[in-house]
Scaffold this motif. Structure first.
Motif, mmCIF file in Angstrom:
data_model
loop_
_atom_site.group_PDB
_atom_site.id
_atom_site.type_symbol
_atom_site.label_atom_id
_atom_site.label_comp_id
_atom_site.label_asym_id
_atom_site.label_seq_id
_atom_site.Cartn_x
_atom_site.Cartn_y
_atom_site.Cartn_z
ATOM 1 N N HIS B 176 60.432 -38.853 -4.868
ATOM 2 C CA HIS B 176 61.339 -37.958 -4.279
ATOM 3 C C HIS B 176 62.535 -38.172 -3.480
ATOM 4 O O HIS B 176 63.722 -37.923 -3.306
ATOM 5 N N LEU B 177 62.219 -39.336 -2.775
ATOM 6 C CA LEU B 177 63.386 -39.966 -1.922
ATOM 7 C C LEU B 177 64.562 -40.636 -2.797
ATOM 8 O O LEU B 177 65.532 -40.388 -2.542
ATOM 9 N N ILE B 178 63.958 -41.008 -3.912
ATOM 10 C CA ILE B 178 65.072 -41.688 -4.821
ATOM 11 C C ILE B 178 65.968 -40.363 -5.393
ATOM 12 O O ILE B 178 67.005 -40.704 -5.296
ATOM 13 N N GLN B 179 65.321 -39.382 -5.886
ATOM 14 C CA GLN B 179 66.025 -38.273 -6.522
ATOM 15 C C GLN B 179 66.875 -37.577 -5.485
ATOM 16 O O GLN B 179 67.807 -36.850 -5.717
ATOM 17 N N GLN B 180 66.551 -37.843 -4.007
ATOM 18 C CA GLN B 180 67.386 -37.210 -2.857
ATOM 19 C C GLN B 180 68.678 -38.237 -2.949
ATOM 20 O O GLN B 180 69.734 -37.996 -2.037
ATOM 21 N N GLY B 181 68.748 -39.479 -3.526
ATOM 22 C CA GLY B 181 69.850 -40.139 -3.518
ATOM 23 C C GLY B 181 69.702 -41.483 -2.622
ATOM 24 O O GLY B 181 70.487 -42.399 -2.397
ATOM 25 N N PHE B 182 68.639 -41.698 -1.914
ATOM 26 C CA PHE B 182 68.510 -42.693 -1.239
ATOM 27 C C PHE B 182 68.112 -44.109 -2.169
ATOM 28 O O PHE B 182 67.508 -43.866 -3.217
ATOM 29 N N ARG B 183 68.492 -45.140 -1.702
ATOM 30 C CA ARG B 183 68.278 -46.268 -2.400
ATOM 31 C C ARG B 183 67.504 -47.459 -1.743
ATOM 32 O O ARG B 183 67.289 -48.360 -2.329
ATOM 33 N N HIS B 184 67.733 -47.764 -0.508
ATOM 34 C CA HIS B 184 67.203 -48.895 0.262
ATOM 35 C C HIS B 184 65.887 -48.098 0.954
ATOM 36 O O HIS B 184 66.018 -47.837 2.014
ATOM 37 N N ILE B 185 64.949 -47.931 0.390
ATOM 38 C CA ILE B 185 63.703 -47.342 0.921
ATOM 39 C C ILE B 185 62.596 -48.170 1.699
ATOM 40 O O ILE B 185 62.100 -49.022 0.731
ATOM 41 N N ALA B 186 62.341 -48.064 2.719
ATOM 42 C CA ALA B 186 61.637 -48.846 3.320
ATOM 43 C C ALA B 186 60.275 -48.139 3.541
ATOM 44 O O ALA B 186 60.085 -47.142 3.109
ATOM 45 N N ARG B 200 48.720 -47.297 -1.898
ATOM 46 C CA ARG B 200 49.755 -46.466 -1.389
ATOM 47 C C ARG B 200 51.111 -47.345 -1.632
ATOM 48 O O ARG B 200 52.262 -47.040 -2.312
ATOM 49 N N PHE B 201 51.097 -48.607 -1.574
ATOM 50 C CA PHE B 201 51.978 -49.671 -1.491
ATOM 51 C C PHE B 201 52.307 -49.734 -3.054
ATOM 52 O O PHE B 201 53.375 -49.720 -3.352
ATOM 53 N N GLU B 202 51.180 -49.896 -3.942
ATOM 54 C CA GLU B 202 51.407 -49.935 -5.355
ATOM 55 C C GLU B 202 52.449 -48.582 -5.962
ATOM 56 O O GLU B 202 53.148 -48.927 -6.939
ATOM 57 N N GLY B 203 51.923 -47.530 -5.363
ATOM 58 C CA GLY B 203 52.486 -46.224 -5.865
ATOM 59 C C GLY B 203 54.166 -46.396 -5.329
ATOM 60 O O GLY B 203 54.913 -46.161 -6.362
ATOM 61 N N TYR B 204 54.328 -46.584 -4.003
ATOM 62 C CA TYR B 204 55.499 -46.903 -3.811
ATOM 63 C C TYR B 204 56.405 -48.013 -4.556
ATOM 64 O O TYR B 204 57.619 -47.696 -5.084
ATOM 65 N N LYS B 205 55.808 -48.938 -4.757
ATOM 66 C CA LYS B 205 56.463 -50.302 -5.711
ATOM 67 C C LYS B 205 56.904 -49.747 -6.976
ATOM 68 O O LYS B 205 58.071 -49.929 -7.510
ATOM 69 N N ALA B 207 57.244 -46.708 -8.123
ATOM 70 C CA ALA B 207 58.428 -45.868 -8.149
ATOM 71 C C ALA B 207 59.632 -46.284 -7.970
ATOM 72 O O ALA B 207 60.787 -46.030 -9.061
ATOM 73 N N LEU B 208 59.713 -47.500 -7.301
ATOM 74 C CA LEU B 208 61.164 -48.053 -7.199
ATOM 75 C C LEU B 208 61.407 -48.751 -8.640
ATOM 76 O O LEU B 208 62.552 -48.745 -8.992
ATOM 77 N N GLU B 209 60.435 -49.560 -8.931
ATOM 78 C CA GLU B 209 60.396 -50.137 -10.537
ATOM 79 C C GLU B 209 61.136 -49.200 -11.366
ATOM 80 O O GLU B 209 61.980 -49.591 -11.950
ATOM 81 N N ASP B 210 60.125 -48.034 -11.336
ATOM 82 C CA ASP B 210 60.413 -47.112 -12.493
ATOM 83 C C ASP B 210 62.075 -46.623 -12.215
ATOM 84 O O ASP B 210 62.786 -46.115 -13.335
ATOM 85 N N ALA B 211 62.657 -46.887 -11.325
ATOM 86 C CA ALA B 211 63.889 -46.144 -11.007
ATOM 87 C C ALA B 211 65.137 -47.205 -11.019
ATOM 88 O O ALA B 211 66.375 -47.205 -10.706
ATOM 89 N N GLY B 212 64.458 -48.524 -11.512
ATOM 90 C CA GLY B 212 65.263 -49.611 -11.542
ATOM 91 C C GLY B 212 65.855 -50.336 -10.262
ATOM 92 O O GLY B 212 66.901 -50.920 -10.095
#
Lengths: 345, 345
Positions: B176-186, B200-205, B207-212
């Motif tokens: 969702h954050l990625i879709q909002q346009g954020f790129r550097h997500i901590a 939760r970390f695995e899910g976070y990771k 999602a980032l990877e899937d978005a390149g």
DNA sequence: TTGTAGGCGTTATCAA
DNA sequence: TTGATAACGCCTACAA
């Protein structure tokens, strides 16, 4: 498959002693030789002996546990109070047995009956919104069960009580709205039978009067179920918004009412405080985190829990009957913050 | 002054019967004449006889109570779970004894020891953030104490577990954050020893990877005390904000971390989401009310409580040992809302 | 210094 | 159909 714990009897058999000798040795009685004590204690430690609390309870007629009745645990105020209760209780080696009335009179009666009948040594209770009659508690109190009331109390039972300064909190909350320039201030509150309802209403009314504003009875709405039924709150809010003149601010009397109202306003696309002012009365410390769009009056919920528990345990453990009862009023610590909730969905 | 309750013995004496006759009559045994039963029951009702639960416990070796260990009651997620636990327990006539570990390993060990030793028939637990070693629970489990884990579980003990779909929740929140346009997500999360942290970390990771996007280890901060110590969270946030490039959004892994972070950002005068994006992972139903400035991933906390309790009571009451254990994963119900918090103080 | 016996309230077994 | 007895685990007069 059963959970087999070691008992005094096992120790006695193993060491070829009598159970009473072992019992005395374990409690360090001076009528037992040091040698025997050493032996018994060593064996006990080695086999991780733990006295069976249930047997001890039966023997002593005390369960070392206290019962708690609140309307709902899933409520910041009550969970903070319970946090305080649990901390003190554990420290003094009491178990805490939690029950919820869900604002229902029947459940309150059932829970109090259940908790008494020797299974708890004392009771900490905050009355349900539905409760109009406290005979069930009078009965228990007369039977000798120590009881401490907090927050939602009754004057019918002479025992310790811990409350917040509801009058002052409500007064200051309302005055704050007035200072913000609001003139038609409505009040959404709980059941008329609750002590807190009257006290907060009086504070609200006095603030209006002191500012030369006339309290309009149409502007005060009661929610008999304390906000447990969202429809009730929706109805109250809807009726308020249809009044003429329409209220320009609302003073909500409890966490649940505040959050429900906030949530309803959001659904109605009404911004706070641009379109309507909102102040919530709260006893909950973390309210300033949870209600970023509310101005709040903060009370020390945790302290209510610790104090109530200390008073209760004092009642339980005092040999002679306590004759003087305290009604402790915790002071309001007004905390105003004016973040606002912008609606953009 | 003591609380004198009526016992079987009193009834026997009054009716000139033996205690065993009375006992049987009360339980409706068919080896007692109808006439006697009538007499006994009438007398019992009239004098409001209630069997002493402690004596029954001693006799049957069951206390009809279940112990609960959570890190802190004063936390929306846990209070909602406990709400569920209490509801089911009361319905099945079990008492609920609450204890808090306050995220401390020592207190968790002490509480588990205390609750066992025959005072509870079963245990429902969510591990503390500090807990790295579960020998204390393995010991109890091996002694035959039924245990059910929820949320923060361990793989070392074969028993029922109830968790949320942490991977999916974290994935969707990050996406969702990625879709909002954020790129550097901590990512601010809890102790590395908790099961939920990794999931939760695995899910976070992912999602980032899937978005390149490339997960940067510097962007993930652990709070070993699960946010119980605000300073820890402040430190984590400060370090994140000093990174280059500075994160433009944060995914917080728990309620406490979310609210603390939100509160810190407010103090720092950083607006959400204008200056920084924020999404919190939450299992708490009312989170959408309490976190108006957060986008949240909602899980049914209440259901975790009810389910855990049903499984535990099933374990307690099953005569034959249960051999097959369930690991129930409650599904994520993503709920996005984009209200924002304007800072104006 | 140690042991015996009785009891806390309830239930289960066996005898009457 | 009822009653006596023992037992759950612990404690405490009172005896030895």
């Amino acid at each position: 498959m059963k959970f087999e714990a070691i008992t005094i009897k096992d120790i006695a058999r193993a060491l070829d002693l009598s159970v009473s000798t072992v019992s005395k040795a374990l409690r360090g009685s001076h009528e037992i030789s040091d040698e025997t004590k050493r032996l018994v204690l060593a064996y006990a430690r080695e086999h991780n002996y733990k006295p069976n609390p249930i047997a001890q309870s039966l023997k002593k007629g005390l369960s070392k546990s206290i019962g708690v009745i609140v309307c709902n645990i899933d409520n910041n105020f009550f969970s903070q109070v319970i946090n305080g209760i649990e901390s003190v209780a554990r420290q003094k080696d009491y178990n805490v047995i939690i029950t919820q009335s869900q604002e229902s009179y029947e459940r309150e009666v059932a829970n109090s009956e259940h908790l008494s009948s020797r299974s708890v040594d004392g009771l900490i209770i905050s009355l349900s919104a539905e409760t109009k009659n406290v005979d069930h508690l009078i009965r228990l109190h007369q039977k000798g069960l120590p009881i401490v009331f907090f927050d939602r109390i009754t004057d019918e039972i002479p025992t310790h009580k811990v409350i917040a300064n509801n009058f002052k909190g409500a007064y200051e909350a309302t005055r704050h709205l007035i200072q913000q320039g609001f003139r038609h201030i409505a009040h959404i509150t709980s059941s008329s039978s609750l002590s807190i309802t009257l006290e907060r209403f009086e504070g609200y009314k006095k603030a209006l009067e002191d500012a030369g504003l006339k309290p309009d009875p149409r502007y005060t709405k009661l929610c008999q179920h304390g906000g447990m039924i969202p429809e009730e709150t929706r109805q109250a809010l809807t009726e308020l918004l249809q009044l003429n003149p329409q209220p320009d601010a609302i003073f909500t009397a409890s966490d649940r009412l505040s959050t429900t109202t906030l949530s309803l306003l959001r659904k109605m696309q009404i911004s706070v405080p641009d379109q309507i002012g909102l102040v919530g009365f709260t006893n909950s410390i973390s309210a300033d985190i949870f209600h970023p769009a509310l101005t709040s009056v903060v009370q020390p919920a945790l302290e209510m829990g610790t104090l109530s528990t200390e008073l209760l345990i004092q009642l339980i453990e005092s040999k002679r009957p306590v004759t003087e009862f305290k009604k402790i009023i915790l002071e309001t610590d007004l905390k105003i913050r004016d973040s606002s909730l912008r609606i953009n969905q």
